[in-house]
Design a protein around this motif. Structure first.
Motif, PDB file in Angstrom:
ATOM      1  N   ASN A 123      -0.181  13.146   0.901  1.00 30.92           N
ATOM      2  CA  ASN A 123      -0.676  13.049   1.432  1.00 30.92           C
ATOM      3  C   ASN A 123      -1.114  11.500   2.591  1.00 30.92           C
ATOM      4  O   ASN A 123      -2.513  11.338   2.847  1.00 30.92           O
ATOM      5  CB  ASN A 123      -2.262  13.730   2.077  1.00 30.92           C
ATOM      6  CG  ASN A 123      -2.399  15.687   1.498  1.00 30.92           C
ATOM      7  OD1 ASN A 123      -0.959  15.415   2.130  1.00 30.92           O
ATOM      8  ND2 ASN A 123      -2.832  15.819   1.050  1.00 30.92           N
ATOM      9  N   MET A 124      -0.340  10.936   2.576  1.00 29.90           N
ATOM     10  CA  MET A 124      -0.413   9.527   2.836  1.00 29.90           C
ATOM     11  C   MET A 124       0.189   9.977   4.486  1.00 29.90           C
ATOM     12  O   MET A 124       0.626  10.218   4.579  1.00 29.90           O
ATOM     13  CB  MET A 124       0.826   8.537   2.230  1.00 29.90           C
ATOM     14  CG  MET A 124       0.748   8.552   0.877  1.00 29.90           C
ATOM     15  SD  MET A 124       1.662   6.849   0.131  1.00 29.90           S
ATOM     16  CE  MET A 124       2.964   8.688  -0.146  1.00 29.90           C
ATOM     17  N   ASP A 129       5.676   4.131  14.147  1.00 27.09           N
ATOM     18  CA  ASP A 129       6.520   4.020  14.522  1.00 27.09           C
ATOM     19  C   ASP A 129       7.743   5.216  13.265  1.00 27.09           C
ATOM     20  O   ASP A 129       8.439   5.347  13.245  1.00 27.09           O
ATOM     21  CB  ASP A 129       7.431   2.904  14.446  1.00 27.09           C
ATOM     22  CG  ASP A 129       7.175   2.272  13.086  1.00 27.09           C
ATOM     23  OD1 ASP A 129       6.198   2.449  12.285  1.00 27.09           O
ATOM     24  OD2 ASP A 129       7.480   1.055  12.502  1.00 27.09           O
ATOM     25  N   GLY A 130       6.929   5.860  13.109  1.00 29.01           N
ATOM     26  CA  GLY A 130       7.157   6.316  11.430  1.00 29.01           C
ATOM     27  C   GLY A 130       7.812   5.758  10.208  1.00 29.01           C
ATOM     28  O   GLY A 130       7.400   6.599   9.044  1.00 29.01           O
ATOM     29  N   SER A 131       6.993   4.857   9.519  1.00 31.81           N
ATOM     30  CA  SER A 131       7.688   4.088   8.254  1.00 31.81           C
ATOM     31  C   SER A 131       6.097   3.892   8.108  1.00 31.81           C
ATOM     32  O   SER A 131       5.628   4.848   8.520  1.00 31.81           O
ATOM     33  CB  SER A 131       7.879   2.074   9.281  1.00 31.81           C
ATOM     34  OG  SER A 131       6.418   2.144  10.153  1.00 31.81           O
ATOM     35  N   LEU A 132       6.689   3.762   6.801  1.00 35.57           N
ATOM     36  CA  LEU A 132       5.124   4.287   5.586  1.00 35.57           C
ATOM     37  C   LEU A 132       5.006   3.172   4.566  1.00 35.57           C
ATOM     38  O   LEU A 132       5.742   2.300   4.501  1.00 35.57           O
ATOM     39  CB  LEU A 132       5.415   5.385   4.655  1.00 35.57           C
ATOM     40  CG  LEU A 132       4.841   5.201   3.596  1.00 35.57           C
ATOM     41  CD1 LEU A 132       3.580   6.485   4.512  1.00 35.57           C
ATOM     42  CD2 LEU A 132       5.417   6.141   2.382  1.00 35.57           C
ATOM     43  N   ASP A 133       3.717   2.125   4.524  1.00 35.24           N
ATOM     44  CA  ASP A 133       2.919   1.209   3.942  1.00 35.24           C
ATOM     45  C   ASP A 133       2.741   1.710   2.645  1.00 35.24           C
ATOM     46  O   ASP A 133       1.501   2.691   3.202  1.00 35.24           O
ATOM     47  CB  ASP A 133       2.363   0.179   4.624  1.00 35.24           C
ATOM     48  CG  ASP A 133       3.088  -0.318   5.715  1.00 35.24           C
ATOM     49  OD1 ASP A 133       4.723  -0.796   5.885  1.00 35.24           O
ATOM     50  OD2 ASP A 133       2.592  -0.627   6.886  1.00 35.24           O
ATOM     51  N   ASP A 140     -10.049  -3.188  -3.216  1.00 35.57           N
ATOM     52  CA  ASP A 140     -10.173  -1.542  -1.712  1.00 35.57           C
ATOM     53  C   ASP A 140     -10.036  -2.944  -0.727  1.00 35.57           C
ATOM     54  O   ASP A 140     -10.943  -2.872  -0.192  1.00 35.57           O
ATOM     55  CB  ASP A 140     -11.832  -1.090  -2.001  1.00 35.57           C
ATOM     56  CG  ASP A 140     -12.152   0.023  -1.214  1.00 35.57           C
ATOM     57  OD1 ASP A 140     -11.870   0.281  -0.635  1.00 35.57           O
ATOM     58  OD2 ASP A 140     -12.919   0.350  -0.810  1.00 35.57           O
ATOM     59  N   PRO A 141      -9.452  -1.711   0.079  1.00 40.57           N
ATOM     60  CA  PRO A 141      -8.300  -2.210   1.519  1.00 40.57           C
ATOM     61  C   PRO A 141      -9.636  -1.552   2.377  1.00 40.57           C
ATOM     62  O   PRO A 141      -9.302  -1.961   3.913  1.00 40.57           O
ATOM     63  CB  PRO A 141      -7.284  -1.863   0.996  1.00 40.57           C
ATOM     64  CG  PRO A 141      -7.500  -0.506   0.851  1.00 40.57           C
ATOM     65  CD  PRO A 141      -8.738  -0.331  -0.482  1.00 40.57           C
ATOM     66  N   GLY A 142     -10.171  -0.234   2.468  1.00 41.89           N
ATOM     67  CA  GLY A 142     -11.341  -0.384   3.092  1.00 41.89           C
ATOM     68  C   GLY A 142     -10.650   1.005   3.200  1.00 41.89           C
ATOM     69  O   GLY A 142     -10.062   1.625   2.970  1.00 41.89           O
ATOM     70  N   PRO A 143     -11.421   2.301   3.959  1.00 45.95           N
ATOM     71  CA  PRO A 143     -11.692   3.805   4.197  1.00 45.95           C
ATOM     72  C   PRO A 143     -10.251   3.477   5.134  1.00 45.95           C
ATOM     73  O   PRO A 143      -9.446   4.652   4.603  1.00 45.95           O
ATOM     74  CB  PRO A 143     -12.991   3.888   4.981  1.00 45.95           C
ATOM     75  CG  PRO A 143     -13.317   2.636   5.878  1.00 45.95           C
ATOM     76  CD  PRO A 143     -12.843   1.492   5.168  1.00 45.95           C
ATOM     77  N   ASP A 144      -9.850   3.144   5.755  1.00 46.32           N
ATOM     78  CA  ASP A 144      -8.434   2.960   6.606  1.00 46.32           C
ATOM     79  C   ASP A 144      -7.161   3.294   6.292  1.00 46.32           C
ATOM     80  O   ASP A 144      -6.459   4.178   6.272  1.00 46.32           O
ATOM     81  CB  ASP A 144      -8.205   2.279   8.075  1.00 46.32           C
ATOM     82  CG  ASP A 144      -9.490   2.159   9.074  1.00 46.32           C
ATOM     83  OD1 ASP A 144     -10.307   3.290   8.522  1.00 46.32           O
ATOM     84  OD2 ASP A 144      -9.920   0.985   9.557  1.00 46.32           O
ATOM     85  N   ARG A 145      -7.096   2.892   4.590  1.00 43.57           N
ATOM     86  CA  ARG A 145      -6.379   2.057   4.250  1.00 43.57           C
ATOM     87  C   ARG A 145      -5.918   2.897   2.554  1.00 43.57           C
ATOM     88  O   ARG A 145      -5.432   2.602   1.822  1.00 43.57           O
ATOM     89  CB  ARG A 145      -5.237   0.891   3.765  1.00 43.57           C
ATOM     90  CG  ARG A 145      -5.057  -0.021   5.328  1.00 43.57           C
ATOM     91  CD  ARG A 145      -5.140  -1.221   4.831  1.00 43.57           C
ATOM     92  NE  ARG A 145      -4.412  -1.651   5.734  1.00 43.57           N
ATOM     93  CZ  ARG A 145      -4.370  -3.264   5.896  1.00 43.57           C
ATOM     94  NH1 ARG A 145      -4.166  -4.028   4.993  1.00 43.57           N
ATOM     95  NH2 ARG A 145      -3.838  -4.023   7.229  1.00 43.57           N
ATOM     96  N   GLU A 146      -7.082   3.987   2.590  1.00 43.83           N
ATOM     97  CA  GLU A 146      -8.149   4.199   0.982  1.00 43.83           C
ATOM     98  C   GLU A 146      -6.887   5.079   0.667  1.00 43.83           C
ATOM     99  O   GLU A 146      -6.459   5.662  -0.449  1.00 43.83           O
ATOM    100  CB  GLU A 146      -8.932   4.674   1.324  1.00 43.83           C
ATOM    101  CG  GLU A 146      -9.436   4.857  -0.449  1.00 43.83           C
ATOM    102  CD  GLU A 146      -9.713   3.606  -1.284  1.00 43.83           C
ATOM    103  OE1 GLU A 146      -9.457   3.858  -2.458  1.00 43.83           O
ATOM    104  OE2 GLU A 146     -10.357   2.598  -0.884  1.00 43.83           O
ATOM    105  N   ALA A 147      -6.053   6.187   1.724  1.00 45.87           N
ATOM    106  CA  ALA A 147      -5.305   7.157   1.844  1.00 45.87           C
ATOM    107  C   ALA A 147      -3.811   6.444   1.579  1.00 45.87           C
ATOM    108  O   ALA A 147      -3.216   7.417   0.065  1.00 45.87           O
ATOM    109  CB  ALA A 147      -4.656   8.627   3.121  1.00 45.87           C
TER     110      ALA A 147
END
Length: 184
Positions: A123-124, A129-133, A140-147
């Motif tokens: 569930n990333m 633009d459809g790309s994936l990081d 900890d990168p923070g809640p926006d990037r945790e998933a």
């Protein structure tokens, strides 16, 4: 049990390509079954001198392995890294794929999230633009990037990109995994 395939470390000059030989093939090209290939499939006989094989042998799994980043520096938990897949360029598989974190002794790395791998079933979130990081880092990168985070240990580590039922481009080297980019 799927056939295990590995390749070299990720460096800018190297392409991750699978090892395509089977040690259970006789000198005459006959395959001695050992249960590691898909049922009913045989490895082709060795190509005649000067001729190339026309088909790529099937593989149940492919395990590209990286110990260095895109600049050839060993992976360690100090700096953050990102593994970026362009839109439509995630690993080509019929099964599933995942990025697995290992320490320098090839053991899973304990972490507060109890996350040892991340992949197409995690569930990333994709970028607009459809790309994936995928963020590979100790902090900890923070809640926006945790998933989209795969926690790294504080020390050295390496990663395996596990591909199950890979398509032909992954087996021939037409598709190669992107290198981990150091982001700071």
């Amino acid at each position: 049990m799927p056939a295990r395939r590995r390749s070299g470390a990720s460096t800018p000059a190297r392409r991750w390509a699978p090892r395509r030989s089977c040690r259970r093939t006789t000198p005459g090209g006959e395959h001695r079954g050992h249960g590691r290939h898909r049922r009913g499939q045989q490895r082709p006989p060795p190509a005649a001198a000067g001729r190339r094989r026309q088909r790529v042998p099937a593989a149940d799994a492919l395990y590209p392995h990286a110990t260095t980043d895109a600049d050839g520096r060993p992976l360690d938990g100090g700096p953050p890294y990102v593994l970026h897949f362009d839109a439509g360029n995630t690993p080509p598989v019929d099964g599933f794929w995942s990025l697995t974190m290992m320490n320098e002794r090839q053991f899973f790395v304990g972490n507060p999230l109890n996350r040892y791998a991340i992949g197409d079933r995690s569930n990333m979130r994709t970028n607009p633009d459809g790309s994936l990081d995928i963020y590979v880092q100790h902090a900890d990168p923070g809640p926006d990037r945790e998933a989209d985070r795969l926690p790294a240990p504080a020390g050295n580590f390496n990663v395996f990109l596990r591909l199950y039922w890979p398509h032909s481009p992954a087996l021939t080297g037409e598709w190669t995994p992107p290198a981990l980019q150091r982001t700071s």
